[in-house]
Motif scaffolding. Structure first.
Motif, PDB file in Angstrom:
ATOM      1  N   TYR A   1      83.044  79.422   5.560  1.00 23.59           N
ATOM      2  CA  TYR A   1      81.600  79.603   5.719  1.00 23.59           C
ATOM      3  C   TYR A   1      81.286  81.038   6.153  1.00 23.59           C
ATOM      4  O   TYR A   1      80.359  81.668   5.636  1.00 23.59           O
ATOM      5  CB  TYR A   1      81.058  78.600   6.750  1.00 23.59           C
ATOM      6  CG  TYR A   1      81.290  77.164   6.343  1.00 23.59           C
ATOM      7  CD1 TYR A   1      80.455  76.544   5.418  1.00 23.59           C
ATOM      8  CD2 TYR A   1      82.356  76.436   6.866  1.00 23.59           C
ATOM      9  CE1 TYR A   1      80.672  75.224   5.026  1.00 23.59           C
ATOM     10  CE2 TYR A   1      82.583  75.123   6.475  1.00 23.59           C
ATOM     11  CZ  TYR A   1      81.738  74.529   5.554  1.00 23.59           C
ATOM     12  OH  TYR A   1      81.964  73.240   5.154  1.00 23.59           O
TER      13      TYR A   1
ATOM     14  N   HIS B   1      81.926  83.495   3.258  1.00 23.19           N
ATOM     15  CA  HIS B   1      80.803  83.533   2.318  1.00 23.19           C
ATOM     16  C   HIS B   1      79.666  84.393   2.854  1.00 23.19           C
ATOM     17  O   HIS B   1      79.022  85.140   2.099  1.00 23.19           O
ATOM     18  CB  HIS B   1      80.303  82.113   2.040  1.00 23.19           C
ATOM     19  CG  HIS B   1      79.118  82.068   1.127  1.00 23.19           C
ATOM     20  ND1 HIS B   1      77.892  81.572   1.526  1.00 23.19           N
ATOM     21  CD2 HIS B   1      78.965  82.493  -0.155  1.00 23.19           C
ATOM     22  CE1 HIS B   1      77.042  81.671   0.522  1.00 23.19           C
ATOM     23  NE2 HIS B   1      77.659  82.221  -0.505  1.00 23.19           N
TER      24      HIS B   1
ATOM     25  N   THR C   1      78.181  87.680   1.041  1.00 26.20           N
ATOM     26  CA  THR C   1      76.749  87.731   0.738  1.00 26.20           C
ATOM     27  C   THR C   1      76.124  88.985   1.320  1.00 26.20           C
ATOM     28  O   THR C   1      75.294  89.640   0.673  1.00 26.20           O
ATOM     29  CB  THR C   1      76.034  86.486   1.277  1.00 26.20           C
ATOM     30  OG1 THR C   1      76.613  85.313   0.686  1.00 26.20           O
ATOM     31  CG2 THR C   1      74.550  86.517   0.957  1.00 26.20           C
TER      32      THR C   1
ATOM     33  N   ALA D   1      71.883  80.757  -3.012  1.00 25.16           N
ATOM     34  CA  ALA D   1      73.172  80.153  -2.651  1.00 25.16           C
ATOM     35  C   ALA D   1      73.019  78.642  -2.766  1.00 25.16           C
ATOM     36  O   ALA D   1      71.988  78.090  -2.372  1.00 25.16           O
ATOM     37  CB  ALA D   1      73.582  80.532  -1.231  1.00 25.16           C
TER      38      ALA D   1
ATOM     39  N   TYR E   1      75.950  73.515   0.728  1.00 26.94           N
ATOM     40  CA  TYR E   1      77.382  73.252   0.814  1.00 26.94           C
ATOM     41  C   TYR E   1      77.735  71.943   0.112  1.00 26.94           C
ATOM     42  O   TYR E   1      76.900  71.038  -0.023  1.00 26.94           O
ATOM     43  CB  TYR E   1      77.825  73.201   2.275  1.00 26.94           C
ATOM     44  CG  TYR E   1      77.616  74.511   3.002  1.00 26.94           C
ATOM     45  CD1 TYR E   1      78.060  75.711   2.452  1.00 26.94           C
ATOM     46  CD2 TYR E   1      76.961  74.549   4.235  1.00 26.94           C
ATOM     47  CE1 TYR E   1      77.870  76.911   3.105  1.00 26.94           C
ATOM     48  CE2 TYR E   1      76.770  75.758   4.908  1.00 26.94           C
ATOM     49  CZ  TYR E   1      77.223  76.937   4.328  1.00 26.94           C
ATOM     50  OH  TYR E   1      77.025  78.130   4.971  1.00 26.94           O
TER      51      TYR E   1
ATOM     52  N   PHE F   1      71.602  81.915   7.281  1.00 26.33           N
ATOM     53  CA  PHE F   1      72.304  80.782   6.691  1.00 26.33           C
ATOM     54  C   PHE F   1      72.207  79.545   7.592  1.00 26.33           C
ATOM     55  O   PHE F   1      72.005  78.423   7.110  1.00 26.33           O
ATOM     56  CB  PHE F   1      73.773  81.125   6.439  1.00 26.33           C
ATOM     57  CG  PHE F   1      74.038  81.625   5.049  1.00 26.33           C
ATOM     58  CD1 PHE F   1      73.993  80.761   3.967  1.00 26.33           C
ATOM     59  CD2 PHE F   1      74.333  82.952   4.832  1.00 26.33           C
ATOM     60  CE1 PHE F   1      74.238  81.220   2.679  1.00 26.33           C
ATOM     61  CE2 PHE F   1      74.575  83.420   3.550  1.00 26.33           C
ATOM     62  CZ  PHE F   1      74.535  82.554   2.466  1.00 26.33           C
TER      63      PHE F   1
ATOM     64  N   ALA G   1      72.827  84.721  -7.655  1.00 29.07           N
ATOM     65  CA  ALA G   1      73.354  83.773  -6.668  1.00 29.07           C
ATOM     66  C   ALA G   1      74.749  84.204  -6.246  1.00 29.07           C
ATOM     67  O   ALA G   1      75.493  84.803  -7.033  1.00 29.07           O
ATOM     68  CB  ALA G   1      73.396  82.358  -7.233  1.00 29.07           C
ATOM     69  N   VAL G   2      75.089  83.919  -4.978  1.00 27.67           N
ATOM     70  CA  VAL G   2      76.406  84.245  -4.429  1.00 27.67           C
ATOM     71  C   VAL G   2      77.019  82.951  -3.900  1.00 27.67           C
ATOM     72  O   VAL G   2      76.411  82.277  -3.062  1.00 27.67           O
ATOM     73  CB  VAL G   2      76.312  85.280  -3.293  1.00 27.67           C
ATOM     74  CG1 VAL G   2      77.706  85.667  -2.806  1.00 27.67           C
ATOM     75  CG2 VAL G   2      75.537  86.520  -3.742  1.00 27.67           C
ATOM     76  N   LEU G   3      78.212  82.606  -4.385  1.00 21.72           N
ATOM     77  CA  LEU G   3      78.825  81.357  -3.942  1.00 21.72           C
ATOM     78  C   LEU G   3      80.327  81.508  -3.764  1.00 21.72           C
ATOM     79  O   LEU G   3      80.957  82.364  -4.386  1.00 21.72           O
ATOM     80  CB  LEU G   3      78.527  80.224  -4.929  1.00 21.72           C
ATOM     81  CG  LEU G   3      78.966  80.433  -6.375  1.00 21.72           C
ATOM     82  CD1 LEU G   3      80.015  79.407  -6.744  1.00 21.72           C
ATOM     83  CD2 LEU G   3      77.781  80.306  -7.313  1.00 21.72           C
TER      84      LEU G   3
ATOM     85  N   HIS H   1      81.365  75.562  -2.165  1.00 22.97           N
ATOM     86  CA  HIS H   1      80.190  75.360  -3.010  1.00 22.97           C
ATOM     87  C   HIS H   1      80.575  74.706  -4.330  1.00 22.97           C
ATOM     88  O   HIS H   1      81.685  74.883  -4.821  1.00 22.97           O
ATOM     89  CB  HIS H   1      79.485  76.695  -3.300  1.00 22.97           C
ATOM     90  CG  HIS H   1      78.880  77.339  -2.112  1.00 22.97           C
ATOM     91  ND1 HIS H   1      79.157  78.631  -1.730  1.00 22.97           N
ATOM     92  CD2 HIS H   1      78.001  76.872  -1.190  1.00 22.97           C
ATOM     93  CE1 HIS H   1      78.479  78.937  -0.634  1.00 22.97           C
ATOM     94  NE2 HIS H   1      77.771  77.880  -0.291  1.00 22.97           N
TER      95      HIS H   1
ATOM     96  N   LYS I   1      79.164  74.787  -8.128  1.00 20.00           N
ATOM     97  CA  LYS I   1      78.224  75.486  -8.999  1.00 20.00           C
ATOM     98  C   LYS I   1      77.303  74.524  -9.741  1.00 20.00           C
ATOM     99  O   LYS I   1      76.205  74.897 -10.167  1.00 20.00           O
ATOM    100  CB  LYS I   1      78.992  76.359  -9.995  1.00 20.00           C
ATOM    101  CG  LYS I   1      78.097  77.308 -10.770  1.00 20.00           C
ATOM    102  CD  LYS I   1      78.871  78.145 -11.760  1.00 20.00           C
ATOM    103  CE  LYS I   1      77.939  78.986 -12.601  1.00 20.00           C
ATOM    104  NZ  LYS I   1      78.644  79.744 -13.650  1.00 20.00           N
TER     105      LYS I   1
ATOM    106  N   SER J   1      80.691  84.821  -7.998  1.00 23.26           N
ATOM    107  CA  SER J   1      81.493  83.674  -7.570  1.00 23.26           C
ATOM    108  C   SER J   1      82.809  84.162  -6.973  1.00 23.26           C
ATOM    109  O   SER J   1      83.448  85.061  -7.531  1.00 23.26           O
ATOM    110  CB  SER J   1      81.784  82.741  -8.753  1.00 23.26           C
ATOM    111  OG  SER J   1      80.596  82.218  -9.300  1.00 23.26           O
TER     112      SER J   1
END
Length: 311
Positions: free
Chosen positions: A77, A80, A84, A104, A107, A143, A176-178, A183, A185, A198
């Motif tokens: 977490y 990420h 980000t 994002a 979860y 977040f 988007a950032v994952l 995550h 998709k 990603s």
């Protein structure tokens, strides 16, 4: 017979819904400008909606991977959030806007179901005086708050913000950032955005890939943005107190090109002639070419040469 527990749960759910609504309206107040990279093509996604996304991969290994693990304490977490924050700075450098919004997914959930909402809008203010550590703390807090208030429908939020929904372009963000470790998709598969950052943490690397819409972006831009992201992270992962404005994303090779190669403007010319003789030669070669243009008046080389002799 009245079910006090049911009523209590309904009241609590309604209050929580209002709290979530108020959070998002406050978080996204003010002027909203969709964050994106400068587009190479102006076709719009509607012209390239049948074009499959293309992918360019990269990774963080060795010392950079070790530093990422150290900074995140091994928590996905936190990892990420770091990634980000880095992407937010990259977007600030490219777009020129300090107000960055990326998407994002929520979860991964333990159960398979239809959720009220599966996408979060993460807003970061990349102020020049902020250190990377301070920006990371800001993103972390965002977040935590966004996750707490995730059960508010994004469609309702768009309506509350008086933003018109578009089936071809999502209005709040385009990127988007994952992190695939935490995550899924699939949660954002139906959101019409044009680029995904990603990442996947393995035992010895953080593997990254950028999936992008080739109807809007050229592969050279993506390759360049990856090089800039890696260069920025190399500078900040080992110096958390570096300020965003002080960290340049240009690589040393790019700086050399800009400062030296592109400024090689030296030209050969007859060193044995005076400036007046050089001008007269040019006037003979191109007498009708414009030599001066000022306040709507213009004069050719030939006219200027004749006037110089009349003085």
């Amino acid at each position: 017979m009245r079910d006090d527990n049911l009523i209590g749960n309904q009241v609590a759910a309604a209050a929580q819904n209002l709290e979530a609504r108020d959070y998002w309206l406050s978080k996204l107040e003010g002027e909203l400008v969709k964050t994106m990279f400068p587009r190479d093509y102006k076709t719009g996604k509607q012209d390239g909606q049948n074009t499959p996304f293309e992918t360019i991969t990269f990774d963080f290994t060795g010392e950079m991977f070790q530093q990422l693990m150290k900074l995140s304490n091994g928590y996905d977490y936190t990892l990420h959030m770091i990634l980000t924050a880095a992407v937010a700075v990259l977007l600030e450098k490219y777009s020129g806007s300090r107000d960055i919004i990326v998407g994002a997914p929520i979860y991964k959930q333990e159960v398979s179901a239809s959720f009220i909402n599966t996408i979060l809008a993460i807003r970061a203010k990349v102020e020049p005086q902020l250190t990377f550590k301070e920006l990371l703390m800001q993103v972390r807090q965002t977040f935590l708050e966004a996750t707490k208030n995730q059960n508010y429908p994004i469609e309702s939020l768009l309506y509350q913000l008086n933003i018109e929904s578009n089936p071809d372009e999502f209005p709040l963000f385009d990127i988007a950032v994952l992190l695939e470790n935490i995550h899924d998709k699939e949660y954002i598969r139906d959101i019409p955005i044009n680029m995904f950052f990603s990442f996947l943490r393995t035992e010895d690397a953080v593997k990254g890939k950028i999936e992008y819409n080739p109807a809007l972006y050229d592969g050279e831009l993506i390759e360049r943005s990856i090089a800039h992201l890696k260069y920025f992270m190399q500078k900040t992962l080992f110096n958390h107190d570096a300020k965003a404005k002080e960290v340049d994303i240009l690589t040393e090779e790019e700086k050399k090109k800009l400062l030296h190669d592109f400024n090689q403007t030296r030209r050969e010319y007859p060193t044995g002639k005076t400036l007046g003789e050089l001008f007269e030669t040019q006037a003979c070669k191109q007498p009708e070419a414009i030599a001066l243009w000022f306040d709507g008046e213009r004069m050719t080389y030939g006219e200027l040469n004749r006037k110089s002799y009349a003085l």
